[in-house]
Design a protein around this motif. Structure first.
Motif, PDB file in Angstrom:
ATOM      1  N   UNK A   5       0.919   6.626  -7.728  1.00  0.00           N
ATOM      2  CA  UNK A   5      -0.462   7.086  -7.829  1.00  0.00           C
ATOM      3  C   UNK A   5      -0.766   8.336  -7.019  1.00  0.00           C
ATOM      4  N   UNK A   6       0.167   8.783  -6.216  1.00  0.00           N
ATOM      5  CA  UNK A   6       0.002  10.044  -5.512  1.00  0.00           C
ATOM      6  C   UNK A   6      -0.697   9.941  -4.170  1.00  0.00           C
ATOM      7  N   UNK A   7      -0.867  11.112  -3.586  1.00  0.00           N
ATOM      8  CA  UNK A   7      -1.436  11.202  -2.240  1.00  0.00           C
ATOM      9  C   UNK A   7      -2.880  10.734  -2.166  1.00  0.00           C
ATOM     10  N   UNK A  65      -7.058   7.298   0.152  1.00  0.00           N
ATOM     11  CA  UNK A  65      -8.050   6.263  -0.108  1.00  0.00           C
ATOM     12  C   UNK A  65      -7.802   4.971   0.654  1.00  0.00           C
ATOM     13  N   UNK A  66      -6.544   4.667   0.901  1.00  0.00           N
ATOM     14  CA  UNK A  66      -6.201   3.422   1.594  1.00  0.00           C
ATOM     15  C   UNK A  66      -5.839   3.640   3.061  1.00  0.00           C
ATOM     16  N   UNK A  67      -5.988   4.848   3.566  1.00  0.00           N
ATOM     17  CA  UNK A  67      -5.551   5.159   4.927  1.00  0.00           C
ATOM     18  C   UNK A  67      -6.239   4.298   5.980  1.00  0.00           C
ATOM     19  N   UNK A  68      -7.531   4.094   5.865  1.00  0.00           N
ATOM     20  CA  UNK A  68      -8.244   3.302   6.871  1.00  0.00           C
ATOM     21  C   UNK A  68      -7.793   1.845   6.834  1.00  0.00           C
ATOM     22  N   UNK A  69      -7.622   1.310   5.630  1.00  0.00           N
ATOM     23  CA  UNK A  69      -7.133  -0.066   5.511  1.00  0.00           C
ATOM     24  C   UNK A  69      -5.737  -0.179   6.112  1.00  0.00           C
ATOM     25  N   UNK A  70      -4.883   0.794   5.822  1.00  0.00           N
ATOM     26  CA  UNK A  70      -3.520   0.761   6.348  1.00  0.00           C
ATOM     27  C   UNK A  70      -3.502   0.882   7.873  1.00  0.00           C
ATOM     28  N   UNK A  71      -4.418   1.658   8.441  1.00  0.00           N
ATOM     29  CA  UNK A  71      -4.495   1.780   9.901  1.00  0.00           C
ATOM     30  C   UNK A  71      -4.856   0.436  10.530  1.00  0.00           C
ATOM     31  N   UNK A  72      -5.791  -0.272   9.941  1.00  0.00           N
ATOM     32  CA  UNK A  72      -6.167  -1.590  10.449  1.00  0.00           C
ATOM     33  C   UNK A  72      -5.012  -2.567  10.299  1.00  0.00           C
ATOM     34  N   UNK A  73      -4.293  -2.479   9.189  1.00  0.00           N
ATOM     35  CA  UNK A  73      -3.149  -3.369   8.968  1.00  0.00           C
ATOM     36  C   UNK A  73      -2.056  -3.104  10.003  1.00  0.00           C
ATOM     37  N   UNK A  74      -1.822  -1.844  10.328  1.00  0.00           N
ATOM     38  CA  UNK A  74      -0.838  -1.514  11.367  1.00  0.00           C
ATOM     39  C   UNK A  74      -1.294  -2.092  12.706  1.00  0.00           C
ATOM     40  N   UNK A  75      -2.580  -1.980  13.017  1.00  0.00           N
ATOM     41  CA  UNK A  75      -3.094  -2.542  14.274  1.00  0.00           C
ATOM     42  C   UNK A  75      -2.933  -4.063  14.303  1.00  0.00           C
ATOM     43  N   UNK A  76      -3.145  -4.714  13.174  1.00  0.00           N
ATOM     44  CA  UNK A  76      -2.962  -6.172  13.105  1.00  0.00           C
ATOM     45  C   UNK A  76      -1.494  -6.527  13.308  1.00  0.00           C
ATOM     46  N   UNK A  77      -0.602  -5.793  12.649  1.00  0.00           N
ATOM     47  CA  UNK A  77       0.832  -6.081  12.774  1.00  0.00           C
ATOM     48  C   UNK A  77       1.340  -5.827  14.188  1.00  0.00           C
ATOM     49  N   UNK A  78       0.767  -4.850  14.884  1.00  0.00           N
ATOM     50  CA  UNK A  78       1.226  -4.495  16.228  1.00  0.00           C
ATOM     51  C   UNK A  78       0.524  -5.283  17.336  1.00  0.00           C
ATOM     52  N   UNK A 123       0.827  -1.206   0.000  1.00  0.00           N
ATOM     53  CA  UNK A 123       0.000   0.000   0.000  1.00  0.00           C
ATOM     54  C   UNK A 123       0.862   1.258   0.000  1.00  0.00           C
ATOM     55  N   UNK A 124       1.951   1.256   0.764  1.00  0.00           N
ATOM     56  CA  UNK A 124       2.835   2.417   0.782  1.00  0.00           C
ATOM     57  C   UNK A 124       3.585   2.583  -0.530  1.00  0.00           C
ATOM     58  N   UNK A 125       3.964   1.479  -1.153  1.00  0.00           N
ATOM     59  CA  UNK A 125       4.669   1.569  -2.438  1.00  0.00           C
ATOM     60  C   UNK A 125       3.762   2.130  -3.527  1.00  0.00           C
ATOM     61  N   UNK A 126       2.464   1.994  -3.380  1.00  0.00           N
ATOM     62  CA  UNK A 126       1.531   2.507  -4.383  1.00  0.00           C
ATOM     63  C   UNK A 126       1.389   4.028  -4.319  1.00  0.00           C
TER      64      UNK A 126
END
Length: 161
Positions: free
Chosen positions: A73-75, A80-93, A66-69
């Motif tokens: 594709x820009x900001x 658009x993926x911020x909420x998904x990335x937040x959940x992924x960070x919570x899963x990883x942590x 997601x970060x590499x995209x």
């Protein structure tokens, strides 16, 4: 997981994107890369339901993707993926070492490949099945004259970063 299924069901939808940004395929032919990307995305999504180690590794891999995209594709992609990335960070942590929703996971690790194949089949059959129910079997979804979402439009230029 649905976007990974689109890579199997309608790979031609990604042709405009690959035409505009060919570096995304890492030099592979598009007919090879697009299904490979679908398998990778689906497997990493499935990994989020697995053991704690696999869950964290899948979350880390998805976070990197997601970060590499954001670069190509820009900001707006980041927003658009911020909420998904937040959940992924919570899963990883997540420090939890056990699974509460699959109590017998240790004994069923041998069944993980079968479970992945069955889950893939169910999702693919559901995807195509629902499309057939909603639109009929004869209708082939395509986008022949529609512009790609990532193509530059001179009437609506993006500001320089």
């Amino acid at each position: 997981m649905w976007s990974s299924l689109e890579k199997f069901a309608y790979p031609e939808w990604f042709d405009p994107l690959v035409d505009e940004k060919p570096f995304l395929t890492f030099g592979m032919p598009r007919h090879v890369f697009i299904p490979m990307a679908g398998v990778a995305e689906f497997t990493m999504g499935f990994g989020l339901l697995s053991t704690p180690l696999v869950r964290r590794l899948s979350a880390l891999a998805l976070f990197v993707i997601f970060n590499a995209a954001v670069y190509p594709f820009g900001r707006i992609d980041l927003v658009g993926h911020a909420l998904i990335m937040a959940v992924i960070v919570a899963i990883a942590a997540d420090p939890t070492r056990e699974l509460h929703f699959l109590p017998k996971m240790r004994t069923s690790l041998r069944l993980m490949p079968v479970t992945l194949a069955l889950t893939t089949f169910v999702f693919v059959a559901g995807y195509w099945g629902l499309h057939a129910v909603f639109y009929g079997v004869e209708v082939a979804p395509s986008r022949p004259n529609m512009p790609a979402t990532h193509t530059f439009d001179p009437e609506h230029p993006h500001p320089a970063p």
